[in-house]
Design a protein around this motif. Structure first.
Motif, short mmCIF file in Angstrom:
data_model
loop_
_atom_site.label_atom_id
_atom_site.label_comp_id
_atom_site.label_asym_id
_atom_site.label_seq_id
_atom_site.Cartn_x
_atom_site.Cartn_y
_atom_site.Cartn_z
N GLY A 160 -61.39 -13.69 44.99
CA GLY A 160 -62.41 -14.31 44.17
C GLY A 160 -63.55 -14.88 45.01
O GLY A 160 -63.61 -14.73 46.23
N GLU A 161 -64.48 -15.54 44.31
CA GLU A 161 -65.66 -16.10 44.96
C GLU A 161 -65.76 -17.59 44.67
O GLU A 161 -65.53 -18.02 43.53
N ARG A 162 -66.11 -18.34 45.68
CA ARG A 162 -66.33 -19.77 45.48
C ARG A 162 -67.58 -20.00 44.64
O ARG A 162 -68.62 -19.37 44.86
N GLN A 163 -67.48 -20.89 43.65
CA GLN A 163 -68.58 -21.19 42.75
C GLN A 163 -69.35 -22.42 43.24
O GLN A 163 -68.92 -23.12 44.15
N ARG A 164 -70.50 -22.66 42.61
CA ARG A 164 -71.27 -23.85 42.96
C ARG A 164 -70.46 -25.09 42.61
O ARG A 164 -69.94 -25.21 41.51
N ASP A 165 -70.36 -26.00 43.56
CA ASP A 165 -69.50 -27.17 43.39
C ASP A 165 -70.23 -28.31 42.69
O ASP A 165 -71.44 -28.51 42.84
N SER A 166 -69.46 -29.09 41.93
CA SER A 166 -69.94 -30.31 41.29
C SER A 166 -68.79 -31.29 41.23
O SER A 166 -67.65 -30.90 40.96
N VAL A 199 -64.06 -34.50 52.23
CA VAL A 199 -63.38 -34.75 50.95
C VAL A 199 -64.00 -33.92 49.84
O VAL A 199 -63.30 -33.32 49.02
N THR A 200 -65.32 -33.86 49.79
CA THR A 200 -65.97 -33.08 48.74
C THR A 200 -65.77 -31.58 48.96
O THR A 200 -65.52 -30.83 48.01
N ALA A 201 -65.84 -31.14 50.22
CA ALA A 201 -65.67 -29.71 50.49
C ALA A 201 -64.28 -29.23 50.13
O ALA A 201 -64.07 -28.05 49.82
N ALA A 202 -63.29 -30.14 50.16
CA ALA A 202 -61.91 -29.77 49.86
C ALA A 202 -61.65 -29.64 48.36
O ALA A 202 -60.58 -29.18 47.96
N SER A 203 -62.60 -30.03 47.53
CA SER A 203 -62.48 -29.87 46.08
C SER A 203 -63.49 -28.83 45.64
O SER A 203 -64.70 -29.02 45.81
N TYR A 204 -63.00 -27.73 45.09
CA TYR A 204 -63.84 -26.56 44.90
C TYR A 204 -63.41 -25.79 43.65
O TYR A 204 -62.36 -26.05 43.06
N THR A 205 -64.25 -24.82 43.25
CA THR A 205 -63.94 -23.91 42.16
C THR A 205 -64.08 -22.48 42.66
O THR A 205 -65.06 -22.15 43.35
N VAL A 206 -63.11 -21.64 42.35
CA VAL A 206 -63.16 -20.23 42.71
C VAL A 206 -63.04 -19.42 41.43
O VAL A 206 -62.25 -19.76 40.54
N GLY A 207 -63.84 -18.35 41.32
CA GLY A 207 -63.83 -17.52 40.13
C GLY A 207 -63.51 -16.07 40.45
O GLY A 207 -63.80 -15.58 41.55
N PHE A 208 -62.91 -15.38 39.47
CA PHE A 208 -62.53 -13.98 39.63
C PHE A 208 -63.27 -13.13 38.60
O PHE A 208 -63.54 -13.59 37.48
N PRO A 209 -63.58 -11.89 38.94
CA PRO A 209 -64.22 -11.00 37.96
C PRO A 209 -63.33 -10.82 36.74
O PRO A 209 -62.10 -10.73 36.86
N GLY A 210 -63.93 -10.77 35.56
CA GLY A 210 -63.17 -10.64 34.33
C GLY A 210 -62.43 -9.34 34.20
O GLY A 210 -61.48 -9.24 33.42
N ALA A 254 -59.94 -26.85 42.13
CA ALA A 254 -58.93 -27.55 42.93
C ALA A 254 -59.44 -28.93 43.30
O ALA A 254 -60.61 -29.09 43.69
N PHE A 255 -58.57 -29.94 43.17
CA PHE A 255 -58.93 -31.32 43.45
C PHE A 255 -57.82 -32.00 44.25
O PHE A 255 -56.64 -31.65 44.10
N ALA A 256 -58.20 -32.99 45.02
CA ALA A 256 -57.21 -33.86 45.66
C ALA A 256 -56.69 -34.85 44.62
O ALA A 256 -57.46 -35.38 43.81
N LEU A 257 -55.39 -35.10 44.62
CA LEU A 257 -54.80 -36.15 43.79
C LEU A 257 -54.79 -37.45 44.58
O LEU A 257 -54.67 -37.44 45.81
N LEU A 311 -54.30 -30.63 42.76
CA LEU A 311 -54.31 -30.21 41.37
C LEU A 311 -55.20 -28.98 41.19
O LEU A 311 -56.30 -28.92 41.74
N LEU A 312 -54.69 -28.01 40.42
CA LEU A 312 -55.49 -26.88 39.97
C LEU A 312 -55.72 -27.01 38.47
O LEU A 312 -54.78 -27.36 37.74
N GLU A 313 -56.92 -26.71 38.01
CA GLU A 313 -57.23 -26.70 36.58
C GLU A 313 -57.93 -25.39 36.24
O GLU A 313 -58.77 -24.90 37.01
N SER A 314 -57.57 -24.81 35.09
CA SER A 314 -58.18 -23.56 34.66
C SER A 314 -58.14 -23.47 33.15
O SER A 314 -57.13 -23.83 32.52
N ALA A 315 -59.22 -22.96 32.56
CA ALA A 315 -59.24 -22.77 31.11
C ALA A 315 -58.51 -21.51 30.69
O ALA A 315 -57.80 -21.47 29.68
#
Length: 457
Positions: A179-185, A248-259, A323-326, A312-316
């Motif tokens: 997958g590809e890393r997405q823009r972080d927020s 700390v911020t770089a370690a929390s990220y979103t990665v997306g996969f092609p549908g 991915a986030f640090a707990l 923690l991983l979260e996905s719809a």
């Protein structure tokens, strides 16, 4: 060998074996296989540039013939790695397209993500349940792949359960993609809690956080750090604090996969420094909020080569993953497992903060954990070393069913069960005196590497 409880478990004949053919591409810089060694990239690039065009063409044809079918958009991978290393070329635009691809191939290698073992599954409903006969359910199985050098990642398999004990699993075929890393927020409150969890709470962190919008992105963070008063930056440790904020911020990220990729082709690969030596033991759960909205969540263990950190991983829909640090006093060690819904208005999780006792932790938001209450420690012969959970609790009319694992002499693992009260899960309703399942003779053979992290299991 300690005996198991008969009649309660059905062993299915379908094994999940590690597949050494499941490979991903990685950037390769010769000479830097071992940290703090000299890069040989410059000399390699010079040799590629010196090749006659006919040699470039024949060498590239062999590479494309051998590897294009093993990787998704393989030519784009080579082009990207060539771009990463083109800073050493005076005029990168002067290269022919074919020479650029060959250059990229020289800085690319394959990594077998399941070279050592496949283990630690967890099961959740598939996002799609269409086209099934009554009594059947499509499911997703997460799997920890242990690859070359004992580096762990998280993959998936899919199948259909039912009717009854029947199972039908789909082949895990096709090229694997990371997958590809997405823009972080990020959330400002989360950053404050994450820094405090690491013991980094000072005037620099407070000043930076106060300047950030909510939510904030990398541009906002860069602007906040660059605007710090020079007198703050002169203080001892200021540089280290700024570096920790970025880490700390770089370690929390979103990665997306092609549908158009199958779940079995998607691989969650270590991205941040906190998980640079592996993403281990994901425990997925299909979480239902009080509003009725559902999502996928998983706790996993990040390992950086020295210490472990629950994350923690979260996905719809299992297409993109955040991915986030707990944080909090109960967010430590390995083996956290989330409850599939709020209980009494609180998030709950099983944990094992002391490394050997199954406990219960609470959270107001699912990210900051505290209030650890011991449930069951090692006591029976089949769990003398430590006890833990095998995944998230299952809700039944009688209570929360928790499958547990116990480690007995010779580090043999057995599976047991607890039943927790539905409204007060800190109360144990019942526990099996003997294990549900113990290894057969043939289940003790083969490659069974222990975890590279402390408090394995």
């Amino acid at each position: 060998m300690i005996g198991e409880t008969p009649g309660l478990v059905t062993r299915h004949p379908t094994p999940f074996r590690p597949d050494p053919g499941r490979v991903v591409t990685k950037l390769f810089v010769p000479g830097e296989e071992i940290p703090e060694t000299r890069s040989r990239a410059g000399a390699l690039i010079a040799r590629v540039l010196a090749l006659p065009e006919s040699s470039v063409e024949s060498a590239l044809e062999r590479v494309l013939a051998d590897f294009s079918g093993r990787h998704r958009q393989f030519a784009a991978v080579l082009e990207r790695n060539a771009s990463i290393m083109s800073h050493r070329i005076l005029d990168p635009r002067s290269l022919s397209a074919r020479r650029r691809l060959l250059l990229g191939a020289c800085f690319t290698h394959e990594y077998a993500v399941e070279a050592a073992a496949l283990c630690n599954p967890s099961l959740v409903p598939h996002p799609r349940q269409d086209g099934l006969a009554p009594g059947r359910r499509r499911v997703v199985l997460s799997l920890r792949g242990i690859g070359e050098g004992h580096l762990s990642s998280i993959g998936f398999a899919t199948g259909v359960l039912g009717p009854g004990p029947r199972t039908a699993w789909e082949p895990r075929t096709g090229p694997v993609t990371t997958g590809e890393r997405q823009r972080d927020s990020w959330s400002r409150d989360w950053l404050r809690a994450a820094l405090a969890h690491e013991g980094c709470d000072n005037e620099i962190t407070a000043t930076v956080i106060s300047t950030l919008p909510n939510p904030f992105d990398q541009h906002d963070l860069d602007r906040g750090l660059s605007a710090l008063d020079s007198r703050l930056l002169e203080r001892p440790g200021a540089g280290d604090t700024a570096q920790r904020i970025r880490a700390v911020t770089a370690a929390s990220y979103t990665v997306g996969f092609p549908g158009d990729t199958d779940l079995a082709q998607r691989l969650l690969w270590p991205i941040s420094t906190t998980e640079s030596h592996g993403m281990e033991d994901a425990r997925f759960v299909h979480f239902t909020a009080d509003t009725g909205e559902t999502s996928y969540r998983a706790t996993y263990t990040a390992y950086d080569g020295i210490s472990v950190m629950p994350r923690l991983l979260e996905s719809a829909d299992l297409t993109s993953f955040s991915a986030f640090a707990l944080t909090g006093p109960a967010a430590r060690n390995k083996g956290m497992a989330l409850f599939p819904r709020l209980v009494g208005g609180r998030h709950l999780a099983l944990c094992r903060g002391d490394g050997e006792t199954t406990s219960l932790a609470t959270s107001p938001d699912g990210r900051s954990w505290s209030g650890e209450v011991p449930l069951r420690g090692p006591k029976a012969a089949w769990e003398l070393l430590q006890v833990g959970n095998c995944g998230s609790p299952l809700e039944t009319r009688a209570g929360w069913l928790v499958l547990t694992h116990g480690v007995c002499p010779m580090r043999t693992y057995a599976i047991g069960a607890l039943l927790l009260d539905l409204t007060d899960p800190s109360r144990i309703v019942g526990a099996l005196p003997d294990p549900l399942l113990v290894p057969d003779d043939d289940e003790r053979e083969g490659s069974c590497p222990t975890s590279s992290t402390p408090a394995a299991g």
